[in-house]
Structure formats: structure tokens, C-alpha cells
Design a protein around this motif. Structure first.
Motif, PDB file in Angstrom:
ATOM      1  N   VAL A  42     -33.959  -7.590 -11.919  1.00 63.04           N
ATOM      2  CA  VAL A  42     -33.168  -6.953 -10.862  1.00 63.04           C
ATOM      3  C   VAL A  42     -32.063  -7.886 -10.398  1.00 63.04           C
ATOM      4  O   VAL A  42     -30.906  -7.481 -10.235  1.00 63.04           O
ATOM      5  CB  VAL A  42     -34.062  -6.562  -9.670  1.00 63.04           C
ATOM      6  N   LEU A  43     -32.408  -9.157 -10.185  1.00 61.10           N
ATOM      7  CA  LEU A  43     -31.405 -10.131  -9.758  1.00 61.10           C
ATOM      8  C   LEU A  43     -30.310 -10.284 -10.811  1.00 61.10           C
ATOM      9  O   LEU A  43     -29.127 -10.361 -10.480  1.00 61.10           O
ATOM     10  CB  LEU A  43     -32.070 -11.482  -9.484  1.00 61.10           C
ATOM     11  N   VAL A  66     -27.662 -12.693   3.469  1.00 63.31           N
ATOM     12  CA  VAL A  66     -27.369 -11.399   4.078  1.00 63.31           C
ATOM     13  C   VAL A  66     -28.659 -10.658   4.402  1.00 63.31           C
ATOM     14  O   VAL A  66     -28.806 -10.077   5.483  1.00 63.31           O
ATOM     15  CB  VAL A  66     -26.496 -10.545   3.137  1.00 63.31           C
ATOM     16  N   GLY A  67     -29.606 -10.679   3.465  1.00 65.01           N
ATOM     17  CA  GLY A  67     -30.860  -9.982   3.691  1.00 65.01           C
ATOM     18  C   GLY A  67     -31.610 -10.516   4.888  1.00 65.01           C
ATOM     19  O   GLY A  67     -32.095  -9.748   5.729  1.00 65.01           O
ATOM     20  N   GLU A  68     -31.700 -11.845   5.000  1.00 63.88           N
ATOM     21  CA  GLU A  68     -32.425 -12.440   6.120  1.00 63.88           C
ATOM     22  C   GLU A  68     -31.710 -12.197   7.440  1.00 63.88           C
ATOM     23  O   GLU A  68     -32.338 -11.957   8.462  1.00 63.88           O
ATOM     24  CB  GLU A  68     -32.599 -13.939   5.869  1.00 63.88           C
ATOM     25  N   LYS A  69     -30.402 -12.263   7.413  1.00 62.84           N
ATOM     26  CA  LYS A  69     -29.631 -12.030   8.633  1.00 62.84           C
ATOM     27  C   LYS A  69     -29.810 -10.596   9.132  1.00 62.84           C
ATOM     28  O   LYS A  69     -29.913 -10.339  10.335  1.00 62.84           O
ATOM     29  CB  LYS A  69     -28.152 -12.292   8.362  1.00 62.84           C
ATOM     30  N   CYS A  70     -29.867  -9.639   8.203  1.00 65.38           N
ATOM     31  CA  CYS A  70     -29.967  -8.222   8.565  1.00 65.38           C
ATOM     32  C   CYS A  70     -31.397  -7.719   8.569  1.00 65.38           C
ATOM     33  O   CYS A  70     -31.629  -6.516   8.763  1.00 65.38           O
ATOM     34  CB  CYS A  70     -29.137  -7.382   7.595  1.00 65.38           C
ATOM     35  N   GLY A  71     -32.363  -8.610   8.362  1.00 69.20           N
ATOM     36  CA  GLY A  71     -33.749  -8.184   8.337  1.00 69.20           C
ATOM     37  C   GLY A  71     -34.029  -7.174   7.243  1.00 69.20           C
ATOM     38  O   GLY A  71     -34.958  -6.361   7.357  1.00 69.20           O
ATOM     39  N   PHE A  81     -32.559  -2.890  -0.333  1.00 70.65           N
ATOM     40  CA  PHE A  81     -31.487  -3.370   0.541  1.00 70.65           C
ATOM     41  C   PHE A  81     -30.346  -3.938  -0.278  1.00 70.65           C
ATOM     42  O   PHE A  81     -29.177  -3.609  -0.062  1.00 70.65           O
ATOM     43  CB  PHE A  81     -32.032  -4.437   1.493  1.00 70.65           C
ATOM     44  N   TRP A  82     -30.669  -4.783  -1.241  1.00 68.07           N
ATOM     45  CA  TRP A  82     -29.629  -5.421  -2.055  1.00 68.07           C
ATOM     46  C   TRP A  82     -28.868  -4.416  -2.898  1.00 68.07           C
ATOM     47  O   TRP A  82     -27.670  -4.553  -3.099  1.00 68.07           O
ATOM     48  CB  TRP A  82     -30.249  -6.506  -2.936  1.00 68.07           C
TER      49      TRP A  82
END
Length: 317
Positions: free
Chosen positions: A34-35, A61-66, A83-84
């Protein structure tokens, strides 16, 4: 359908850049494909961004936006992947590469955005001179001429990819316009500059109304099963496997249906927006608006229709 988000204040120092071996363990071996798919799909390498740097941006981005989940909810592999996949990967890669000073990225950025930014600034200030000055000033700021603690500082590092890069740039430009006006201490309204013949910006209320109406008409006009698929996957966060189980078909079939449906919805929205007076380019940029910035309850639109919901027809809950 990812839509325009507001500007935040994350700086380049906050960016996460993983070493290759670290990036390989971000989500587990099962998600390496996936990555790789996201990195290649974003064409990150073509703008000078390595796989590790791109994955680092995804993590930040993922951690910032939960990961788009509620507060306190821990994201699993499936939630992270969903999310990604919803991010504007190519725009995110370009913005991150520019923030890191990659020359090839800046060449592409200039080719895509310098002209549109200048036109948007002229329309915003209603003055050719003021608009060009505003656009040039923002361009210099984005290039990262300033440094913080010896580190290149570019606002592009704060772009999250949750909306189109052009939409983010327009929002940033509008903020700089307001900031500049306040610093001058002038008392006249912002719109009292020399008028031009430029058409309204995509953020203009007329365009926002057109987008909201197009969303209601297109989504509301879908069939019950189509609305169920969109609602289950994008709003309820169900996995392809879960939806496939509910409909008693293989998850690969659901994947194909969702992909085909989203492509069809995008085409219908573009057609509807152009029918309401937007140019093709303006319509495409309007689709970069964050759904949180329009006054349409997508869940209500997808789950309320004269034809009833799919769950009502099948007994699913």
C-alpha cells in the motif's frame, strides 16, 4: 471528493522524515504494498521526494489529523490506509518537495501555480498592481527565503493534502491579503481597490452555492445501493471486506464498484458545476473544497431520498 481545508501553522521543523528502514515498519509488512502504491501513485520520485520522505509526510499528516477519527480513537492499519488513500497524494508530494527545496519540484510548482496565483491575487485585490505584488510576496514566502534556527522555513510544509493544493494556496493568499491590509492601517474596505474584469474566485459565495447544489443533486439522485456504498465506505468507515460481507459479494467486487462509482460521481459533479456557469478549471478546483466547508450534510443526502435507503430495502442496519 476531498474538499478545501484551512491553513494551519505547522512548520518544516515539524515534518517527519523517516529513514528507509523506519518507513518500512510504519504499518507492518502487510501494508508495504500500500505504501509503495501511494508513493508511486503520487509520482513523488519525479519531484525529488524519496519514499522515506513521502511516508514520513503521510505519518505526520495522519497523526496530526488523528487519521480522521474521533479524539482518543486509535487508528488501525485499515483506518490509516483509508485516510491516506483519501489524501491528494501528488499535491502532498509536490508541496513537501518544494518545502525541502527540491529544484525539480519548484519548476513544476511554478509551471502549475504561479500564473493562477497571480490571477487570483488580482481578482482578490481588484487591482493589477496590488495583486501582482501580493502574489509575488506569497511566492517568496512559499519558497522559504526565511530561516528558523538555520532551517529553511516554507509554509508549504504545513499543507496536509486533505484538500487540493490550489485551494490551499487560495486560502493562504486570502489570509496574506487580510494580514497586509491590517498592517497598512487603512480604513477603507478591502474591496475598494480599482476593479478589474476578473471573474469571482472559486471561494466566492456564488461558486460555493453552485457546489452545494451540485452535491445535493448528484448524490441525491443516486440509486439506493450506490448511496449505501458511498455512505458505508466514506462516512461509516466500513472496510471493503465488511461491505462485501453485507452484500454477499467478494471485497474485490466492492472495490471495483466503489472506484467506478466515485469516478462517475466526479464526472457528474463536474458536468453539473459547468452547467451552473463554472469553467472546467474552476469546477475542478471547486471539487478540491473540504466537505466541512460546505453547508451540506452528506450523510443526510446519501441516506435520505425518495427511493429510500439501501438498508431499508435490504433490512441491513
Amino acid at each position: 471528493m476531498a474538499y478545501l481545508e484551512g491553513v494551519d501553522s505547522v512548520s518544516l521543523q515539524d515534518a517527519v522524515v523517516l529513514e528507509p528502514e523506519e518507513s518500512r515498519g510504519v504499518m507492518g509488512v502487510a501494508s508495504e504494498a500500500v505504501l509503495d502504491e501511494l508513493w508511486r501513485g503520487a509520482e513523488a520520485e519525479s519531484v525529488g521526494l524519496s519514499r522515506a520522505e513521502f511516508v514520513g509526510a503521510l505519518v505526520r499528516v495522519g497523526e496530526k489529523c488523528g487519521y480522521g477519527l474521533g479524539a482518543g480513537v486509535v487508528a488501525g492499519t485499515a483506518e490509516k490506509e483509508r485516510f491516506w488513500r483519501g489524501l491528494q497524494g501528488a499535491d502532498l508530494a509536490l508541496a513537501q518537495a518544494c518545502a525541502l527545496g527540491r529544484e525539480v519540484a519548484w519548476e513544476r510548482f511554478v509551471a502549475r501555480f504561479k500564473g493562477p496565483l497571480r490571477r487570483a491575487a488580482v481578482a482578490m485585490t481588484r487591482s493589477s498592481g496590488l495583486g501582482e505584488d501580493l502574489a509575488d510576496s506569497l511566492y517568496s514566502e512559499l519558497y522559504g527565503l526565511k530561516e528558523r534556527d538555520g532551517v529553511r522555513a516554507s509554509p508549504l510544509a504545513s499543507y496536509s493534502g486533505r484538500g487540493s493544493l490550489m485551494g490551499w494556496l487560495r486560502t493562504t493568499l486570502a489570509q496574506r491579503h487580510v494580514d497586509r491590509h491590517r498592517k497598512t492601517g487603512r480604513e477603507e474596505p478591502l474591496e475598494d481597490h480599482e476593479p478589474t474584469s476578473e471573474s469571482p474566485d472559486v471561494g466566492h459565495p456564488v461558486y460555493e452555492a453552485a457546489l452545494e447544489m451540485a452535491v445535493k443533486l448528484v448524490l441525491g439522485g443516486l440509486g439506493a445501493e450506490e448511496r449505501f456504498l458511498l455512505s458505508a465506505y466514506f462516512l461509516d468507515g466500513r472496510t471493503l471486506l465488511e461491505i462485501g460481507g453485507l452484500l454477499r459479494v467478494h471485497e474485490a467486487t466492492i472495490s471495483r464498484r466503489v472506484k467506478r462509482l466515485t469516478g462517475d460521481v466526479t464526472k457528474r459533479l463536474l458536468k453539473e458545476l459547468q452547467a451552473r456557469g463554472l469553467s472546467k478549471r474552476a469546477a475542478e478546483e471547486a471539487l478540491g473544497t473540504d466537505p466541512r466547508d460546505i453547508s451540506v450534510n452528506l450523510r443526510n443526502v446519501l441516506q435520505s431520498s425518495g427511493s429510500g435507503t439501501f438498508s431499508e430495502k435490504t433490512g441491513l442496519r
